[in-house]
Design a protein around this motif. Structure first.
Motif, PDB file in Angstrom:
ATOM      1  N   GLY A 109     -32.258  -0.436 -18.468  1.00 15.47           N
ATOM      2  CA  GLY A 109     -31.155  -1.374 -18.665  1.00 15.47           C
ATOM      3  C   GLY A 109     -31.427  -2.492 -19.648  1.00 15.47           C
ATOM      4  N   TYR A 110     -32.567  -2.449 -20.323  1.00 13.01           N
ATOM      5  CA  TYR A 110     -32.893  -3.531 -21.256  1.00 13.01           C
ATOM      6  C   TYR A 110     -31.922  -3.582 -22.439  1.00 13.01           C
ATOM      7  CZ  TYR A 110     -37.421  -4.047 -18.889  1.00 13.01           C
ATOM      8  OH  TYR A 110     -38.415  -4.259 -17.965  1.00 13.01           O
ATOM      9  N   MET A 111     -31.582  -2.416 -23.002  1.00 11.45           N
ATOM     10  CA  MET A 111     -30.685  -2.422 -24.155  1.00 11.45           C
ATOM     11  C   MET A 111     -29.269  -2.808 -23.743  1.00 11.45           C
ATOM     12  SD  MET A 111     -30.644  -2.443 -27.341  1.00 11.45           S
ATOM     13  CE  MET A 111     -32.273  -1.833 -27.739  1.00 11.45           C
ATOM     14  N   THR A 112     -28.854  -2.419 -22.568  1.00 16.48           N
ATOM     15  CA  THR A 112     -27.535  -2.839 -22.084  1.00 16.48           C
ATOM     16  C   THR A 112     -27.500  -4.355 -21.928  1.00 16.48           C
ATOM     17  OG1 THR A 112     -27.224  -0.724 -20.964  1.00 16.48           O
ATOM     18  CG2 THR A 112     -25.850  -2.568 -20.227  1.00 16.48           C
ATOM     19  N   GLU A 113     -28.550  -4.928 -21.375  1.00 13.95           N
ATOM     20  CA  GLU A 113     -28.610  -6.389 -21.220  1.00 13.95           C
ATOM     21  C   GLU A 113     -28.578  -7.065 -22.589  1.00 13.95           C
ATOM     22  OE1 GLU A 113     -31.410  -9.820 -19.105  1.00 13.95           O
ATOM     23  OE2 GLU A 113     -31.743  -7.708 -18.580  1.00 13.95           O
ATOM     24  N   ALA A 114     -29.329  -6.537 -23.544  1.00 13.33           N
ATOM     25  CA  ALA A 114     -29.329  -7.107 -24.904  1.00 13.33           C
ATOM     26  C   ALA A 114     -27.947  -6.971 -25.541  1.00 13.33           C
ATOM     27  CB  ALA A 114     -30.386  -6.402 -25.764  1.00 13.33           C
ATOM     28  N   GLY A 115     -27.335  -5.803 -25.379  1.00  9.31           N
ATOM     29  CA  GLY A 115     -26.009  -5.579 -25.939  1.00  9.31           C
ATOM     30  C   GLY A 115     -24.969  -6.516 -25.373  1.00  9.31           C
ATOM     31  N   LYS A 116     -25.070  -6.822 -24.099  1.00  8.03           N
ATOM     32  CA  LYS A 116     -24.122  -7.757 -23.471  1.00  8.03           C
ATOM     33  C   LYS A 116     -24.298  -9.166 -24.037  1.00  8.03           C
ATOM     34  CE  LYS A 116     -23.115  -5.157 -19.343  1.00  8.03           C
ATOM     35  NZ  LYS A 116     -23.014  -5.099 -17.909  1.00  8.03           N
ATOM     36  N   LEU A 117     -25.535  -9.572 -24.288  1.00  3.68           N
ATOM     37  CA  LEU A 117     -25.769 -10.889 -24.881  1.00  3.68           C
ATOM     38  C   LEU A 117     -25.163 -10.982 -26.280  1.00  3.68           C
ATOM     39  CD1 LEU A 117     -29.492 -11.482 -23.826  1.00  3.68           C
ATOM     40  CD2 LEU A 117     -27.479 -12.710 -22.956  1.00  3.68           C
ATOM     41  N   VAL A 118     -25.356  -9.944 -27.076  1.00  2.00           N
ATOM     42  CA  VAL A 118     -24.854  -9.935 -28.454  1.00  2.00           C
ATOM     43  C   VAL A 118     -23.330  -9.803 -28.479  1.00  2.00           C
ATOM     44  CG1 VAL A 118     -24.921  -8.654 -30.626  1.00  2.00           C
ATOM     45  CG2 VAL A 118     -27.043  -9.150 -29.418  1.00  2.00           C
ATOM     46  N   THR A 119     -22.789  -9.012 -27.570  1.00  2.00           N
ATOM     47  CA  THR A 119     -21.332  -8.877 -27.494  1.00  2.00           C
ATOM     48  C   THR A 119     -20.693 -10.198 -27.086  1.00  2.00           C
ATOM     49  OG1 THR A 119     -21.556  -6.530 -26.962  1.00  2.00           O
ATOM     50  CG2 THR A 119     -19.454  -7.548 -26.437  1.00  2.00           C
ATOM     51  N   ALA A 120     -21.293 -10.889 -26.126  1.00  2.00           N
ATOM     52  CA  ALA A 120     -20.793 -12.206 -25.728  1.00  2.00           C
ATOM     53  C   ALA A 120     -20.825 -13.173 -26.907  1.00  2.00           C
ATOM     54  CB  ALA A 120     -21.613 -12.752 -24.561  1.00  2.00           C
ATOM     55  N   LEU A 121     -21.894 -13.149 -27.680  1.00  2.00           N
ATOM     56  CA  LEU A 121     -21.992 -13.983 -28.877  1.00  2.00           C
ATOM     57  C   LEU A 121     -20.841 -13.675 -29.829  1.00  2.00           C
ATOM     58  CD1 LEU A 121     -23.601 -15.901 -30.830  1.00  2.00           C
ATOM     59  CD2 LEU A 121     -24.840 -13.858 -31.562  1.00  2.00           C
ATOM     60  N   ALA A 122     -20.579 -12.394 -30.041  1.00  2.00           N
ATOM     61  CA  ALA A 122     -19.527 -11.983 -30.971  1.00  2.00           C
ATOM     62  C   ALA A 122     -18.158 -12.510 -30.551  1.00  2.00           C
ATOM     63  CB  ALA A 122     -19.490 -10.459 -31.085  1.00  2.00           C
ATOM     64  N   PHE A 123     -17.830 -12.368 -29.290  1.00  2.99           N
ATOM     65  CA  PHE A 123     -16.500 -12.765 -28.824  1.00  2.99           C
ATOM     66  C   PHE A 123     -16.398 -14.252 -28.505  1.00  2.99           C
ATOM     67  CE2 PHE A 123     -16.201  -8.142 -27.560  1.00  2.99           C
ATOM     68  CZ  PHE A 123     -15.239  -7.821 -28.508  1.00  2.99           C
ATOM     69  N   GLU A 124     -17.387 -14.790 -27.810  1.00  4.53           N
ATOM     70  CA  GLU A 124     -17.284 -16.157 -27.308  1.00  4.53           C
ATOM     71  C   GLU A 124     -17.644 -17.223 -28.337  1.00  4.53           C
ATOM     72  OE1 GLU A 124     -19.411 -16.424 -23.579  1.00  4.53           O
ATOM     73  OE2 GLU A 124     -18.526 -14.525 -22.889  1.00  4.53           O
ATOM     74  N   VAL A 125     -18.509 -16.903 -29.269  1.00  2.00           N
ATOM     75  CA  VAL A 125     -18.930 -17.893 -30.272  1.00  2.00           C
ATOM     76  C   VAL A 125     -18.314 -17.602 -31.638  1.00  2.00           C
ATOM     77  CG1 VAL A 125     -20.918 -18.885 -31.488  1.00  2.00           C
ATOM     78  CG2 VAL A 125     -21.107 -18.321 -29.050  1.00  2.00           C
ATOM     79  N   LEU A 126     -18.381 -16.353 -32.060  1.00  2.00           N
ATOM     80  CA  LEU A 126     -17.933 -16.006 -33.412  1.00  2.00           C
ATOM     81  C   LEU A 126     -16.439 -15.697 -33.500  1.00  2.00           C
ATOM     82  CD1 LEU A 126     -20.938 -13.735 -34.453  1.00  2.00           C
ATOM     83  CD2 LEU A 126     -20.679 -16.215 -34.751  1.00  2.00           C
ATOM     84  N   GLY A 127     -15.784 -15.523 -32.360  1.00  3.46           N
ATOM     85  CA  GLY A 127     -14.346 -15.287 -32.352  1.00  3.46           C
ATOM     86  C   GLY A 127     -13.922 -13.938 -32.909  1.00  3.46           C
ATOM     87  N   MET A 128     -14.735 -12.927 -32.709  1.00  5.62           N
ATOM     88  CA  MET A 128     -14.406 -11.597 -33.198  1.00  5.62           C
ATOM     89  C   MET A 128     -13.243 -10.999 -32.401  1.00  5.62           C
ATOM     90  SD  MET A 128     -16.496 -10.772 -35.710  1.00  5.62           S
ATOM     91  CE  MET A 128     -16.596 -12.436 -36.325  1.00  5.62           C
ATOM     92  N   GLU A 129     -12.497 -10.118 -33.045  1.00  2.00           N
ATOM     93  CA  GLU A 129     -11.422  -9.372 -32.387  1.00  2.00           C
ATOM     94  C   GLU A 129     -11.930  -8.048 -31.836  1.00  2.00           C
ATOM     95  OE1 GLU A 129      -8.168 -10.029 -31.669  1.00  2.00           O
ATOM     96  OE2 GLU A 129      -8.664 -12.070 -32.278  1.00  2.00           O
ATOM     97  N   LYS A 130     -13.015  -7.540 -32.440  1.00  3.52           N
ATOM     98  CA  LYS A 130     -13.539  -6.237 -32.036  1.00  3.52           C
ATOM     99  C   LYS A 130     -15.033  -6.180 -32.323  1.00  3.52           C
ATOM    100  CE  LYS A 130     -12.896  -1.309 -33.052  1.00  3.52           C
ATOM    101  NZ  LYS A 130     -12.037  -0.347 -33.761  1.00  3.52           N
ATOM    102  N   VAL A 131     -15.759  -5.522 -31.437  1.00  8.40           N
ATOM    103  CA  VAL A 131     -17.167  -5.197 -31.648  1.00  8.40           C
ATOM    104  C   VAL A 131     -17.263  -3.677 -31.584  1.00  8.40           C
ATOM    105  CG1 VAL A 131     -19.512  -5.358 -30.732  1.00  8.40           C
ATOM    106  CG2 VAL A 131     -18.007  -7.371 -30.678  1.00  8.40           C
ATOM    107  N   PHE A 132     -17.980  -3.096 -32.536  1.00 12.34           N
ATOM    108  CA  PHE A 132     -18.098  -1.646 -32.567  1.00 12.34           C
ATOM    109  C   PHE A 132     -19.527  -1.221 -32.836  1.00 12.34           C
ATOM    110  CE2 PHE A 132     -17.482  -2.669 -37.005  1.00 12.34           C
ATOM    111  CZ  PHE A 132     -18.206  -1.718 -37.708  1.00 12.34           C
ATOM    112  N   ALA A 133     -19.777   0.044 -32.567  1.00 13.46           N
ATOM    113  CA  ALA A 133     -21.087   0.637 -32.837  1.00 13.46           C
ATOM    114  C   ALA A 133     -20.868   2.121 -33.072  1.00 13.46           C
ATOM    115  CB  ALA A 133     -22.035   0.419 -31.659  1.00 13.46           C
TER     116      ALA A 133
END
Length: 187
Positions: A109-133
């Motif tokens: 679950g380490y990568m999932t935890e890391a991905g959640k941190l980065v996704t939160a950054l994208a939406f909550e700080v950077l104001g992104m409309e979409k995150v993709f991979a």
């Protein structure tokens, strides 16, 4: 918004079990451990032949432009076990994430935890409309991480890139801001 400034203000992200921080030459031994492994690098980057190649990658990719690029470190051992990065496009308000994980640490679950941190950054700080991979369709385990981040499969980009001499079909996943907010409110 100055995206580079915001990313640098958030160059350290802390989770319950992991720390995301800038990658440095101090990480060369840990990175070489997985970057020299064919199985780990099969879908991500050229396998490193020697530690000098790893040091060059760290200097030229991670240190030359560090904004949005993180070492994934297990807190209790201080071991760097992978990397994750976010590549925002402010014009379209979308951000792509990419990651690599030492195969010895998969399934924890380490990568999932890391991905959640980065996704939160994208939406909550950077104001992104979409995150993709995206992932090579021959690497479905990467898609499982994307699903755990709340991403939905959006399609397959056929022969989207040539990697290691092979034309690759790439599965595309995404999560929208409102989906992220709904998911966050359910926690």
């Amino acid at each position: 918004m100055d995206i580079t400034l915001e990313l640098m203000k958030h160059s350290i992200l802390e989770g319950e079990r992991i720390l995301l921080r800038p990658v440095g030459l101090v990480d060369a031994a840990d990175m070489f451990e997985y970057a020299s492994d064919e199985e780990t690098t099969r879908f991500v980057f050229e396998t490193h032949r020697d530690r000098a190649m790893t040091e060059e990658a760290i200097a030229n990719y991670f240190m030359a432009a560090p904004a949005g690029k993180y070492a994934l470190v297990v807190k209790h051992t201080k071991k760097m076990i992978g990397t994750i990065d976010i590549r925002p496009n402010m014009n379209d308000r979308i951000a792509e994430i990419g990651y690599t994980l030492n195969k010895d640490y998969r399934g924890n679950g380490y990568m999932t935890e890391a991905g959640k941190l980065v996704t939160a950054l994208a939406f909550e700080v950077l104001g992104m409309e979409k995150v993709f991979a995206m992932h090579d369709i021959l690497n479905p385990a990467s898609g499982e991480v994307m699903k755990r981040l709340g991403m939905q499969p959006e399609g397959v980009l056929r022969r989207h890139k040539v990697f290691k001499g092979r034309s690759c079909d790439m599965a595309y996943y995404g999560i929208l801001n409102e989906e992220y907010l709904l998911q966050a409110s359910e926690v």
